[in-house]
Design an enzyme around this catalytic site. Structure first.
Site, PDB file in Angstrom:
ATOM      1  CB  SER A  58      -0.950   0.005   1.201  1.00 19.47           C
ATOM      2  OG  SER A  58      -0.225  -0.081   2.411  1.00 19.47           O
TER       3      SER A  58
ATOM      4  CB  THR B 211     -38.688  28.415 -10.990  1.00 24.42           C
ATOM      5  OG1 THR B 211     -39.782  28.903 -11.767  1.00 24.42           O
ATOM      6  CG2 THR B 211     -38.534  29.309  -9.760  1.00 24.42           C
ATOM      7  CG  HIS B 212     -39.958  24.962 -13.705  1.00 28.70           C
ATOM      8  ND1 HIS B 212     -40.344  23.659 -13.458  1.00 28.70           N
ATOM      9  CD2 HIS B 212     -40.570  25.716 -12.745  1.00 28.70           C
ATOM     10  CE1 HIS B 212     -41.167  23.626 -12.424  1.00 28.70           C
ATOM     11  NE2 HIS B 212     -41.310  24.866 -11.966  1.00 28.70           N
TER      12      HIS B 212
ATOM     13  CB  SER C  70     -12.622  25.288 -30.327  1.00 31.02           C
ATOM     14  OG  SER C  70     -12.596  24.464 -31.476  1.00 31.02           O
TER      15      SER C  70
ATOM     16  CG  ASN D 290     -15.500  25.847 -25.515  1.00 31.03           C
ATOM     17  OD1 ASN D 290     -16.516  26.367 -25.956  1.00 31.03           O
ATOM     18  ND2 ASN D 290     -14.689  25.109 -26.243  1.00 31.03           N
TER      19      ASN D 290
ATOM     20  CD  GLU E  20     -17.880  22.568 -20.516  1.00 28.01           C
ATOM     21  OE1 GLU E  20     -17.088  21.742 -20.994  1.00 28.01           O
ATOM     22  OE2 GLU E  20     -18.377  23.496 -21.179  1.00 28.01           O
TER      23      GLU E  20
ATOM     24  CD  GLN F 267      -2.961  -2.409   1.951  1.00 26.31           C
ATOM     25  OE1 GLN F 267      -2.339  -2.819   2.921  1.00 26.31           O
ATOM     26  NE2 GLN F 267      -2.716  -2.823   0.720  1.00 26.31           N
TER      27      GLN F 267
END
Ligand code: ARG
Length: 474
Positions: A24, A156-157, A278, A286, A291, A323
């Site tokens: 480990s 909302t929504h 890009s 971007n 993200e 472990q």
């Protein structure tokens, strides 16, 4: 293969594949200093209860410090054949001071040693995470203060609902992260307990002074049942629960900003330094950082699930499955540190384009609730007010005009209760400043929220400082 430390009864060497499979070191070498510090406390305790002479205790402690220097200076190359950080350090100690070093492990098992080592290591890691979280909350409070008077659409929504202060938006997220602070300090409290002296599972026949060790290591309490002590990983789960919920909060904030940054919404501007382009489309900017935060939040939730799944079938006390407990834990800590390295500075530089935000309001329909509440005050039952304003909205949509463009005559025709005092209410700024309920979006209330949050933050900062002070120097 060097003879291992537990191989007295074995007649075969461990298979090479098993050595690689069961080591480990890749996980636990980072805890080398914590392991040494735990051993120093153990040695001091053994001296106190006279299981070590003054000279032996000094030899061991001095040589443990020599090993710490070797590690610090990169002169210590641990061996996989010795399984883990604990065995490597003990083996080196015995190399350095022979039979005296071989006395270190009396009254101790790796089961309580590993447990204590991780706790020592985690206390510092948690306080480092706190620094990141503190900075994140501070930046949100600054943004809220700076933008308390900016009016933007509230959704909302994902449909325009009511205008809000941008300060209200930032404070909504600050609130979530303040709850995370509570969870983080609760996890610290769970970690802040000394299990050393529980030995393998049942305690020891030796007269160990567990309170002494706990105090030397600056733990605020001594664990109770020895079996439970080496068995459970609830404190890891507490930290991973914090991680999962924090991740969810960071992800939802990111998602909001990604949406508001799209050309279609277009009223949030992200800093160039925190966006990417890009390889083919020259026009692109971007929101990759946001993200990635959204993506990594999935890994944080996964880390919690990983450990839960690992733990659920493990019989009482130590089994080697345990472990693997550190894998999701350490990964989650690294992920969170990464998020803290980019999110606060990104937020600091975010700009709100009020012009673009207002263009979003141009049909005025976002003020419909304000008209309904105006009518309620005039004595119209709310359901009737709702229906009347609904009809008015339909009228505007059909006519292709804004709600705010209706003349007083039109209003009166559509809703007889409407009077002249309605018209000045119909601006997004007024709508925001009139939402004065406690916790509401009026800038006045936002400022109150900021003050309350700042006070809570101060309390946590003080707590964090005290906990840090309490840590032993080494
Ligand atoms: N490397 C192991 C771990 O991290 C050490 C504990 C081994 N204990 C044992 N009883 N085999 O959990």
């Amino acid at each position: 293969m060097p003879k291992g430390m537990w191989k007295g009864r074995f007649s075969q060497d461990t298979a090479e594949s098993v050595v690689n499979f069961s080591q480990s070191l890749d996980l636990d070498w980072r805890m080398a200093f914590a392991d040494i510090r735990g051993s120093i406390a153990h040695v001091r305790m053994l001296r106190k209860v006279e299981l070590l002479s003054e000279e032996e205790a000094k030899t061991i402690e001095d040589n443990l410090l020599v090993i710490a220097d070797e590690i610090r200076e990169g002169r210590f190359v641990p061996k996989i054949s010795l399984e883990d950080v604990h065995m490597n350090i003990e083996a080196r100690l015995t190399e350095l001071c022979g039979a005296t070093g071989a006395r270190l492990h009396m009254g101790r098992s790796r089961n309580d040693q590993v447990n204590t080592t991780v706790r020592l290591y985690l206390r510092k890691e948690i306080l480092e995470l706190w620094e990141g979280l503190r900075e994140l909350i501070s930046v949100l409070l600054e943004k809220a203060d700076e933008q308390a008077d900016r009016v933007v659409p509230g959704y909302t929504h994902l449909q325009q609902a009511q205008p809000i202060s941008m300060g209200q938006f930032w404070m909504a997220h600050a609130r979530a992260f303040l709850r995370d602070a509570d969870r983080l300090f609760a996890a610290y409290d769970a970690v802040d307990e000394c299990t050393l002296g529980s030995a393998a599972l049942a305690g020891s026949t030796l007269p160990l002074d567990r309170e002494f060790t706990a105090e030397d290591l600056g733990f605020s309490k001594v664990s109770d049942n020895s079996m439970d002590s080496v068995s459970h990983r609830d404190h890891f789960l507490d930290l991973l629960h914090f991680a999962a919920v924090f991740g969810q909060h960071a992800s939802r904030l990111s998602e909001d900003l990604i949406i508001y940054f799209t050309t279609e919404f277009g009223w949030v501007k992200l800093p160039d330094a925190y966006c990417t382009g890009s390889s083919i489309m020259p026009q692109k900017k971007n929101p990759d950082v946001l993200e990635l935060i959204r993506g990594k939040a999935g890994l944080l939730a996964g880390a919690y699930t990983q450990l839960m799944t690992l733990m659920k079938g493990v019989p009482s006390t130590y089994n080697r499955d345990l472990q693997e407990d550190k894998r999701p834990l350490f990964e989650a800590i690294e992920i969170m540190k990464g998020i803290f390295s980019v999110l606060p500075p990104l937020l600091k530089e975010i700009e709100v384009d009020e012009g673009a935000a207002k263009r979003g309001f141009s049909d005025g329909l976002i003020l419909a609730t304000d008209v309904a509440e105006y009518l309620v005050v005039k004595g119209v039952p709310f359901r009737q007010a709702h229906a009347k304003v609904g009809k008015t909205v339909a009228y505007c949509v059909e006519k292709g005009c804004a709600l705010t463009e209706l003349t007083l005559e039109e209003w009166k025709q559509l809703i007889p209760e409407a009077e002249e005092d309605l018209l000045p209410l119909l601006t997004p700024e007024t709508a925001v400043s009139r939402r004065l309920t406690l916790g509401g979006t009026a800038p006045l209330r936002v400022k109150e929220q900021i003050n309350n949050a700042a006070e809570e933050l101060d309390d946590y900062v003080q707590l964090g400082g005290e906990l840090f002070e309490n840590l032993p120097e080494f």
